[in-house]
Design an enzyme around this catalytic site. Structure first.
Site, PDB file in Angstrom:
ATOM      1  N   GLU A  51      17.104  -8.569  41.574  1.00 40.15           N
ATOM      2  CA  GLU A  51      17.451  -8.871  40.184  1.00 40.15           C
ATOM      3  C   GLU A  51      18.764  -9.662  40.202  1.00 40.15           C
ATOM      4  O   GLU A  51      19.790  -9.151  40.630  1.00 40.15           O
ATOM      5  CB  GLU A  51      17.568  -7.568  39.394  1.00 40.15           C
ATOM      6  CG  GLU A  51      17.084  -7.695  37.968  1.00 40.15           C
ATOM      7  CD  GLU A  51      18.016  -8.561  37.131  1.00 40.15           C
ATOM      8  OE1 GLU A  51      17.541  -9.399  36.340  1.00 40.15           O
ATOM      9  OE2 GLU A  51      19.235  -8.410  37.299  1.00 40.15           O
ATOM     10  N   SER A  52      18.677 -10.898  39.737  1.00 38.01           N
ATOM     11  CA  SER A  52      19.806 -11.816  39.948  1.00 38.01           C
ATOM     12  C   SER A  52      21.069 -11.395  39.210  1.00 38.01           C
ATOM     13  O   SER A  52      22.173 -11.569  39.729  1.00 38.01           O
ATOM     14  CB  SER A  52      19.414 -13.244  39.560  1.00 38.01           C
ATOM     15  OG  SER A  52      18.965 -13.283  38.220  1.00 38.01           O
ATOM     16  N   CYS A  82      13.368 -16.204  45.161  1.00 36.50           N
ATOM     17  CA  CYS A  82      13.260 -15.626  43.812  1.00 36.50           C
ATOM     18  C   CYS A  82      14.650 -15.388  43.198  1.00 36.50           C
ATOM     19  O   CYS A  82      15.326 -16.350  42.850  1.00 36.50           O
ATOM     20  CB  CYS A  82      12.406 -14.371  43.863  1.00 36.50           C
ATOM     21  SG  CYS A  82      11.699 -13.978  42.258  1.00 36.50           S
ATOM     22  N   ARG A 111      14.994 -18.537  34.548  1.00 37.02           N
ATOM     23  CA  ARG A 111      14.738 -17.180  35.024  1.00 37.02           C
ATOM     24  C   ARG A 111      13.514 -16.599  34.307  1.00 37.02           C
ATOM     25  O   ARG A 111      13.311 -16.886  33.131  1.00 37.02           O
ATOM     26  CB  ARG A 111      15.995 -16.357  34.721  1.00 37.02           C
ATOM     27  CG  ARG A 111      16.050 -15.035  35.336  1.00 37.02           C
ATOM     28  CD  ARG A 111      17.473 -14.488  35.251  1.00 37.02           C
ATOM     29  NE  ARG A 111      17.432 -13.053  35.257  1.00 37.02           N
ATOM     30  CZ  ARG A 111      17.547 -12.309  34.174  1.00 37.02           C
ATOM     31  NH1 ARG A 111      17.745 -12.845  33.001  1.00 37.02           N
ATOM     32  NH2 ARG A 111      17.467 -11.010  34.287  1.00 37.02           N
ATOM     33  N   ARG A 141       7.831 -11.921  38.675  1.00 35.12           N
ATOM     34  CA  ARG A 141       8.848 -12.267  37.658  1.00 35.12           C
ATOM     35  C   ARG A 141       9.751 -13.395  38.157  1.00 35.12           C
ATOM     36  O   ARG A 141      10.976 -13.308  38.164  1.00 35.12           O
ATOM     37  CB  ARG A 141       9.658 -11.037  37.245  1.00 35.12           C
ATOM     38  CG  ARG A 141       8.810 -10.019  36.488  1.00 35.12           C
ATOM     39  CD  ARG A 141       9.594  -8.870  35.902  1.00 35.12           C
ATOM     40  NE  ARG A 141      10.528  -9.267  34.855  1.00 35.12           N
ATOM     41  CZ  ARG A 141      10.208  -9.675  33.623  1.00 35.12           C
ATOM     42  NH1 ARG A 141       8.937  -9.776  33.276  1.00 35.12           N
ATOM     43  NH2 ARG A 141      11.120  -9.983  32.748  1.00 35.12           N
ATOM     44  N   HIS A 181       7.909 -15.018  47.283  1.00 31.89           N
ATOM     45  CA  HIS A 181       8.335 -14.026  48.283  1.00 31.89           C
ATOM     46  C   HIS A 181       7.525 -14.160  49.566  1.00 31.89           C
ATOM     47  O   HIS A 181       6.530 -13.446  49.736  1.00 31.89           O
ATOM     48  CB  HIS A 181       8.106 -12.618  47.729  1.00 31.89           C
ATOM     49  CG  HIS A 181       9.026 -12.237  46.628  1.00 31.89           C
ATOM     50  ND1 HIS A 181      10.173 -11.518  46.826  1.00 31.89           N
ATOM     51  CD2 HIS A 181       8.963 -12.472  45.298  1.00 31.89           C
ATOM     52  CE1 HIS A 181      10.783 -11.320  45.677  1.00 31.89           C
ATOM     53  NE2 HIS A 181      10.072 -11.892  44.725  1.00 31.89           N
ATOM     54  N   GLU A 183       8.230 -13.072  52.388  1.00 34.64           N
ATOM     55  CA  GLU A 183       8.450 -11.910  53.270  1.00 34.64           C
ATOM     56  C   GLU A 183       7.395 -10.827  53.074  1.00 34.64           C
ATOM     57  O   GLU A 183       7.341  -9.894  53.873  1.00 34.64           O
ATOM     58  CB  GLU A 183       9.863 -11.340  53.061  1.00 34.64           C
ATOM     59  CG  GLU A 183      10.083 -10.542  51.778  1.00 34.64           C
ATOM     60  CD  GLU A 183      10.239 -11.413  50.530  1.00 34.64           C
ATOM     61  OE1 GLU A 183      10.074 -12.642  50.626  1.00 34.64           O
ATOM     62  OE2 GLU A 183      10.499 -10.844  49.459  1.00 34.64           O
TER      63      GLU A 183
HETATM   64  N1  LIG Z   1      11.316 -11.011  42.334  1.00 36.12           N
HETATM   65  C1  LIG Z   1      12.487 -11.395  41.899  1.00 36.12           C
HETATM   66  O1  LIG Z   1      13.423 -11.647  42.666  1.00 36.12           O
HETATM   67  C2  LIG Z   1      12.646 -11.426  40.415  1.00 36.12           C
HETATM   68  C3  LIG Z   1      13.874 -12.129  39.925  1.00 36.12           C
HETATM   69  C4  LIG Z   1      14.319 -11.536  38.607  1.00 36.12           C
HETATM   70  N2  LIG Z   1      13.372 -11.796  37.573  1.00 36.12           N
HETATM   71  C5  LIG Z   1      15.699 -12.057  38.239  1.00 36.12           C
HETATM   72  O2  LIG Z   1      15.905 -12.535  37.203  1.00 36.12           O
HETATM   73  O3  LIG Z   1      16.581 -11.980  39.011  1.00 36.12           O
END
Ligand SMILES: NC(=O)CC[C@H](N)C(=O)O
Length: 201
Positions: A51-52, A82, A111, A141, A181, A183
């Site tokens: 989550e950024s 992400c 985002r 997301r 992703h 990974e």
């Molecule tokens: N899978 C993810 O890293 C999601 C990112 C997340 N939605 C964000 O805003 O940071």
């Protein structure tokens, strides 16, 4: 650096373990990075998904925000997946007003961009620089890239569907980012690309 580079995975939040394993499989020595001495010891850094806005807050709490900005400015190779892509951007749309970013890539990201249509999905991507089968991409997301600056190469776009043509992988010099992703799929080719970038740096 020997032929086996040491690559860090920012380990404040997010799916760190999977990146460590993928980097080791690609021939790097991989370590989690939580403190300044660890950041200073690596030849390159992966910023994982998660989550950024949380990660940006933790970067400040752990006093890594400015040192990381400085290392990126200095040319340290980095790969953001992400939330990591979001953090590396020079501009973020649809984030919190206090969210920090690292300015490692001249891109504008939106985002949770796919969230308006669907939260999570998978797609097969043609990925510039990765030959053979398409890259299976898992989006959770995820952001997309709305603007790329002049020095930024677009490596992949969504091939079809409601989000077709949106940019989901970019590279600017030693900095790589994907909306998805790699990974989690067992396909090590994106990590291999990054390890080779670090070796060539
Ligand atoms: N899978 C993810 O890293 C999601 C990112 C997340 N939605 C964000 O805003 O940071």
């Amino acid at each position: 650096m020997t032929n086996q580079p040491t690559i860090g995975v920012l380990a404040l939040q997010g799916d760190v373990r999977e990146h460590l394993a993928a980097l080791e499989s690609s021939g790097a020595r991989a370590i989690g990075v939580r403190r300044l001495s660890e950041l200073e010891s690596v030849d390159g850094l992966v910023i994982p998904g998660g989550e950024s806005t949380t990660m940006s807050r933790l970067l400040s709490v752990f006093e890594l925000l400015e040192p990381l900005r400085a290392r990126l400015k200095d040319g340290m190779p980095a790969y953001g997946s992400c939330a990591g892509m979001i953090l590396l951007a020079s501009e973020i749309l649809d984030t919190r007003p206090d969210a920090q970013h690292l300015d490692g890539l001249d891109i504008t990201v939106r985002r949770n961009a796919f969230g308006r249509q669907v939260d999570s999905f998978e797609a097969d991507l043609d990925f510039t620089g990765i030959d053979g089968d398409p890259v299976r991409a898992v989006f959770i997301r995820a952001p997309w890239v709305e603007r790329v600056g002049p020095g930024v190469d677009v490596l992949a776009r969504v091939p079809e569907g409601p989000a077709a043509d949106h940019i989901v992988a970019v590279r600017q010099g030693p900095v790589l980012a994907t909306s998805f992703h790699p990974e989690v799929t067992g396909d090590g080719r994106v990590h291999q690309l990054f390890v080779d970038m670090v070796r060539g740096n």
